[in-house]
Design a protein around this motif. Structure first.
Motif, mmCIF file in Angstrom:
data_model
loop_
_atom_site.group_PDB
_atom_site.id
_atom_site.type_symbol
_atom_site.label_atom_id
_atom_site.label_comp_id
_atom_site.label_asym_id
_atom_site.label_seq_id
_atom_site.Cartn_x
_atom_site.Cartn_y
_atom_site.Cartn_z
ATOM 1 N N THR A 1 1.207 -1.008 -0.072
ATOM 2 C CA THR A 1 -0.013 -0.231 -0.151
ATOM 3 C C THR A 1 0.989 1.102 0.136
ATOM 4 O OG1 THR A 1 -1.200 -1.045 1.215
ATOM 5 C CG2 THR A 1 -1.880 1.281 1.749
ATOM 6 N N PHE B 1 0.772 5.079 0.503
ATOM 7 C CA PHE B 1 0.401 6.389 1.275
ATOM 8 C C PHE B 1 0.554 6.943 1.231
ATOM 9 C CE2 PHE B 1 -0.351 3.050 4.171
ATOM 10 C CZ PHE B 1 -1.865 3.224 4.971
ATOM 11 N N THR C 1 0.094 11.629 0.583
ATOM 12 C CA THR C 1 0.031 12.935 1.631
ATOM 13 C C THR C 1 -0.574 13.845 1.233
ATOM 14 O OG1 THR C 1 1.789 12.603 2.498
ATOM 15 C CG2 THR C 1 0.945 11.287 4.369
ATOM 16 N N GLY D 1 -2.443 -1.195 -3.077
ATOM 17 C CA GLY D 1 -3.568 0.030 -2.364
ATOM 18 C C GLY D 1 -3.254 1.377 -2.747
ATOM 19 N N LEU D 2 -3.481 2.871 -3.277
ATOM 20 C CA LEU D 2 -3.266 3.211 -3.139
ATOM 21 C C LEU D 2 -4.225 4.080 -2.371
ATOM 22 C CD1 LEU D 2 -2.594 4.355 -6.424
ATOM 23 C CD2 LEU D 2 -0.662 3.945 -5.115
ATOM 24 N N VAL D 3 -3.654 5.447 -0.917
ATOM 25 C CA VAL D 3 -4.265 5.344 -0.589
ATOM 26 C C VAL D 3 -4.420 7.268 -0.457
ATOM 27 C CG1 VAL D 3 -5.154 5.624 1.882
ATOM 28 C CG2 VAL D 3 -4.694 3.772 0.836
ATOM 29 N N TRP D 4 -4.742 8.669 -0.550
ATOM 30 C CA TRP D 4 -4.859 9.469 -0.592
ATOM 31 C C TRP D 4 -5.215 10.016 1.033
ATOM 32 C CZ3 TRP D 4 -2.897 10.317 -5.573
ATOM 33 C CH2 TRP D 4 -3.038 9.039 -6.106
#
Length: 53
Positions: A18, A20, A22, A50-53
């Protein structure tokens, strides 16, 4: 793209990792570059990344 540390990060990502994010301006310098990075990641690493914005 002349960002050696970012290129190293992208090369070292493995399927299932993943990333992250920010700050979008640190991820990509333009919408076109961001789209290309995401497209390349999914083509190279597969959808489980997974890409988390």
């Amino acid at each position: 793209m002349d960002r050696p540390q970012f290129q190293t990060l992208l090369r070292n990502l493995k399927q299932g990792d993943t990333l992250f994010i920010t700050k979008l301006d640190r991820f990509a310098r333009s919408k076109l570059e961001g789209t290309k990075i995401i497209k390349d990641l999914f083509e190279d690493k597969g959808p489980p990344l997974g890409l988390v914005w």
